[in-house]
Design an enzyme around this catalytic site. Structure first.
Site, short mmCIF file in Angstrom:
data_model
loop_
_atom_site.label_atom_id
_atom_site.label_comp_id
_atom_site.label_asym_id
_atom_site.label_seq_id
_atom_site.Cartn_x
_atom_site.Cartn_y
_atom_site.Cartn_z
N SER A 1 29.15 30.72 1.48
CA SER A 1 29.56 29.31 1.43
C SER A 1 28.76 28.51 2.47
O SER A 1 28.36 27.37 2.23
CB SER A 1 31.04 29.16 1.75
N LYS B 1 36.76 25.14 7.45
CA LYS B 1 36.34 25.81 6.22
C LYS B 1 37.38 26.79 5.75
O LYS B 1 37.98 27.50 6.56
CB LYS B 1 35.02 26.56 6.51
N LYS C 1 42.72 26.28 5.39
CA LYS C 1 43.08 26.85 4.09
C LYS C 1 43.92 25.84 3.33
O LYS C 1 44.61 25.00 3.93
CB LYS C 1 43.92 28.12 4.28
N LYS D 1 37.53 34.79 11.20
CA LYS D 1 36.49 35.30 10.31
C LYS D 1 35.15 34.60 10.57
O LYS D 1 34.12 35.24 10.74
CB LYS D 1 36.97 35.00 8.88
N HIS E 1 37.55 23.75 16.69
CA HIS E 1 36.62 24.01 17.81
C HIS E 1 35.19 23.90 17.33
O HIS E 1 34.29 23.68 18.12
CB HIS E 1 36.90 25.37 18.45
N1 GLU Z 1 38.56 32.00 0.19
C1 GLU Z 1 37.53 32.77 0.81
C2 GLU Z 1 38.06 33.44 2.07
O1 GLU Z 1 39.22 33.67 2.21
C3 GLU Z 1 36.25 31.99 1.02
C4 GLU Z 1 36.33 30.81 1.91
C5 GLU Z 1 35.10 29.92 1.94
O2 GLU Z 1 34.12 30.25 1.29
O3 GLU Z 1 35.17 28.90 2.61
O4 GLU Z 1 37.32 33.84 2.92
#
Ligand code: GLU
Length: 472
Positions: free
Chosen positions: A363, A71, A107, A95, A66
């Site tokens: 990030s 990320k 992921k 998140k 969306h």
């Molecule tokens: N692996 C981290 C998380 O679960 C960071 C992810 C990121 O920085 O894209 O939020």
């Protein structure tokens, strides 16, 4: 590990459904938000140091586009499977929405135990995985941007950016294809400690909200609070550090080989050095050993921070947890059964998908730095310092008094990259805590903070779909 009734992805779906009831969105739209959009499951061969060929199982899953790019981190663990990566990708969508980071969720996972591979083998695996992502258009600064997660760090991100750049010569924004890189490779100052610092900022804000503290029976503030941390990886280490520096006491630290306890407080740096030197957290000078690591979760304490893997607190052990606040630094450390038990007991669960959002927030800052090709603070630092010097001089002239040397330095200081990153992270964590608590308190039917966080996330993703014009 546990006897939970649901798979990890099902747990996420269950929490989503529980919250969706408190929103006004169409059933079809909710189904779309919940679904994992693109699943890339792959197998590739890698020749190991002893000449053996190993077939590696790996995934990259994009839960939602969306907003683009997608990320989310990449984990290296033997527990990796499609269901786990789907759950983690979903959590990334929610998140990012909560903390207003304009990305969709994704992921990645590679099913290996990093401890059982040499650095050279890990490099080959990471580079081959990246090449597979490039082939299928599953990576790129505008497509999907991986980051570190369990079992990965700056070194792996460096291999990823280098592989990507060599396959995409001349792509000017290529450094933004992955975050969590070393500074020399386009990383941003403050990314390494970001998740732990975000956990600290989030819990500190919770501890400053009088209504919440009244519920837990604790006094406001983090100073003097006893904290148990599970996991001494990147997230657990920095969470422990910032809590200790903030005046709390880290009374126990747990790792997979066991846990250690000291009511007077542990120093995470010393514990880390001890573990590095001896190969184990146990037998730390001045501390008591807890041989069964899981027992540390049941210690008497104010704040419990699970900062390792999912499903560690479930229907079996939740009843024995004595903490007043649980801060989910890991992704999915509690099962829905544990949630119910804690809600009934009045234990405050501060949910993963916003509490550990510090990593992805910084990030985002790193990605912006990569796209802008300039370090934060480079343009304004000296200007601010010169201006502050001028203002201070004027004040001293007008008042005839001199400002103390120690004060002078902090007043004149122009922001460095690290100052701006920490400030942006602090603002993000404070405002999202307040936003979630406001949603929670606005409806007495919303049972817990996790549900409020999901409501917040669902609303934001739904609005974005509606504004895309896909749903009426
Ligand atoms: N692996 C981290 C998380 O679960 C960071 C992810 C990121 O920085 O894209 O939020």
């Amino acid at each position: 590990m546990s006897n939970q009734q649901y798979s990890f992805f099902e747990s996420v779906e269950k929490s989503f459904d529980k919250a969706a009831k408190f929103t006004k969105w169409d059933k079809g739209l909710l189904e779309q938000i919940k679904a994992c959009n693109s699943i890339y499951s792959m197998k590739f061969p890698v020749k190991m140091d002893d000449g053996r060929i190993e077939v590696i199982e790996a995934y990259r899953i994009q839960h939602s586009q969306h907003k683009t790019p997608c990320k989310g981190g990449i984990r290296f663990s033997l527990a990796v499977n499609q269901d786990e990566v789907m759950a983690l990708a979903s959590l990334m969508t929610y998140k990012c929405a909560i903390v207003n980071v304009p990305f969709g969720g994704a992921k990645g996972g590679i099913k290996i135990s990093p401890r059982e591979h040499s650095a050279y083998e890990l490099e080959k695996i990471t580079r081959r995985y990246t090449a597979e992502l490039v082939k299928k258009n599953f990576i790129g600064p505008g497509i999907d941007v991986p980051a570190p997660d369990y079992g990965t760090g700056e070194r792996e991100m460096s291999w990823i950016v280098d592989t990507y750049q060599s396959l995409k010569p001349g792509e000017i924004d290529a450094a933004g294809c992955v975050t969590g890189k070393p500074i020399s490779q386009g990383g941003v100052n403050g990314r390494r400690e970001a998740t732990g610092l975000g956990v600290f900022f989030g819990i500190r804000e919770v501890c400053n909200i009088p209504e919440l503290m009244k519920k837990t029976g604790l006094t406001p503030g983090v100073v003097g609070k006893s904290v148990v941390v599970q996991g001494l990886g990147n997230v657990g280490f920095y969470t422990a550090k910032f809590f200790r520096q903030g005046g709390a006491k880290i009374i126990a630290i747990a790792e997979y080989e066991g846990a250690i306890y000291n009511a007077a407080g542990l120093n995470e740096e010393e514990v880390f050095a001890h573990r590095k030197a001896t190969g184990s957290i146990l037998n730390f000078p001045g501390a008591t050993n807890i041989t069964n690591s899981g027992d540390a979760l049941e210690l008497e304490c104010d704040i419990l921070i699970p900062a390792a893997l999912e499903n560690v607190i479930n229907g079996t052990n939740a009843g024995k947890v004595k903490a007043k606040i649980i801060g989910e630094a890991a992704n999915g450390p509690l099962t829905p059964e544990a949630d119910e038990i804690f809600a009934a007991k009045g234990i405050l669960v501060v949910p993963d998908m916003y509490l550990n959002a510090g990593g992805v927030t910084v990030s985002y800052f790193e990605w912006l730095k990569n796209l802008s090709h300039v370090r934060y603070g480079r343009m304004e630092k000296r200007f601010t310092e010169n201006m502050n010097t001028h203002i201070l001089g004027q004040i001293e002239n007008l008042t005839g008094k001199k400002v103390a040397e120690s004060e002078r330095n902090s007043i004149m200081h122009g922001a460095d990259e690290i100052d701006l990153v920490h400030s942006g992270l602090e603002e993000t964590m404070i405002s999202s805590t307040r936003e979630i608590v406001e949603i929670w308190h606005s409806n007495p039917e919303i049972p817990d903070m996790r549900t409020a966080a999901y409501v917040c996330a669902i609303n934001k993703v739904a609005i974005s779909y509606v504004e895309l014009g896909i749903f009426p």
